[in-house]
Motif scaffolding. Structure first.
Motif, mmCIF file in Angstrom:
data_model
loop_
_atom_site.group_PDB
_atom_site.id
_atom_site.type_symbol
_atom_site.label_atom_id
_atom_site.label_comp_id
_atom_site.label_asym_id
_atom_site.label_seq_id
_atom_site.Cartn_x
_atom_site.Cartn_y
_atom_site.Cartn_z
ATOM 1 N N MET A 1 53.025 71.678 75.579
ATOM 2 C CA MET A 1 52.841 70.840 74.394
ATOM 3 C C MET A 1 51.410 70.322 74.394
ATOM 4 O O MET A 1 50.906 69.901 75.421
ATOM 5 C CB MET A 1 53.832 69.671 74.430
ATOM 6 N N ARG A 3 49.156 67.685 74.260
ATOM 7 C CA ARG A 3 49.366 66.259 74.457
ATOM 8 C C ARG A 3 48.102 65.432 74.294
ATOM 9 O O ARG A 3 48.104 64.258 74.576
ATOM 10 C CB ARG A 3 49.945 66.028 75.847
ATOM 11 N N THR A 33 60.592 68.157 63.845
ATOM 12 C CA THR A 33 61.316 69.269 64.436
ATOM 13 C C THR A 33 62.620 69.474 63.664
ATOM 14 O O THR A 33 63.079 68.577 62.959
ATOM 15 C CB THR A 33 61.641 69.011 65.917
ATOM 16 N N THR A 112 58.147 69.785 70.042
ATOM 17 C CA THR A 112 57.463 71.006 69.645
ATOM 18 C C THR A 112 58.396 71.891 68.837
ATOM 19 O O THR A 112 59.618 71.806 68.959
ATOM 20 C CB THR A 112 56.959 71.819 70.873
ATOM 21 N N ASP A 113 57.792 72.740 68.009
ATOM 22 C CA ASP A 113 58.577 73.734 67.291
ATOM 23 C C ASP A 113 58.715 74.979 68.162
ATOM 24 O O ASP A 113 58.264 74.995 69.318
ATOM 25 C CB ASP A 113 57.943 74.040 65.928
ATOM 26 N N GLY A 116 55.625 76.226 69.760
ATOM 27 C CA GLY A 116 54.901 75.293 70.637
ATOM 28 C C GLY A 116 54.032 74.315 69.899
ATOM 29 O O GLY A 116 53.307 73.541 70.505
ATOM 30 N N GLY A 117 54.084 74.316 68.556
ATOM 31 C CA GLY A 117 53.302 73.363 67.772
ATOM 32 C C GLY A 117 53.881 71.956 67.875
ATOM 33 O O GLY A 117 55.095 71.771 67.995
ATOM 34 N N LEU A 118 53.037 70.986 67.861
ATOM 35 C CA LEU A 118 53.425 69.592 68.031
ATOM 36 C C LEU A 118 54.007 69.028 66.737
ATOM 37 O O LEU A 118 53.449 69.203 65.667
ATOM 38 C CB LEU A 118 52.196 68.775 68.440
#
Length: 120
Positions: A1, A3, A33, A112-113, A116-118
């Motif tokens: 993620m 961060r 999400t 995350t989706d 891996g997107g925040l």
């Protein structure tokens, strides 16, 4: 993620822009999400991205009509046992007037989706 504070802040800013500037329920939902939960100002819970989108669509023609927010101030970003929490405060403006009517604050749990997107 991802961060880093700027990545986290950018998601929160996207949420506030969709709320306050464009009044866009789809833009708000895109910040969350698929399995996100929120609690509305009236205490009702909304589970899942689609429920969140429907909630804001309804509220923009109802209770939130004409309300706007100031730029959120990130007050804390921290990681606890692998989870990222982002605290923010913002000015809330009513349908009339240029003076804030409240200074709400919130805690956003970041996830995350599938790519891996925040997200919130």
């Amino acid at each position: 993620m991802a961060r880093d504070p700027e990545s986290i802040r950018s998601v929160i800013i996207r949420f506030f822009d969709a709320f306050a500037k464009t009044r866009d329920p789809d833009g708000i939902a895109a910040c969350f999400t698929e399995d996100a939960d929120i609690m509305g100002v009236d205490g009702r819970f909304f589970q899942g991205r689609e429920a969140i989108r429907a909630h804001y669509k309804e509220e923009f023609s109802g209770d939130y009509a004409g309300f706007r927010t100031g730029e959120p101030e990130m007050t804390s970003i921290r990681e606890v046992r692998g989870l990222v929490f982002a605290d923010a405060a913002w000015d809330l403006f009513g349908p009339e007037g240029d003076e804030p009517i409240a200074r709400p604050a919130g805690c956003f749990l970041m996830g995350t989706d599938k790519e891996g997107g925040l997200l919130i």
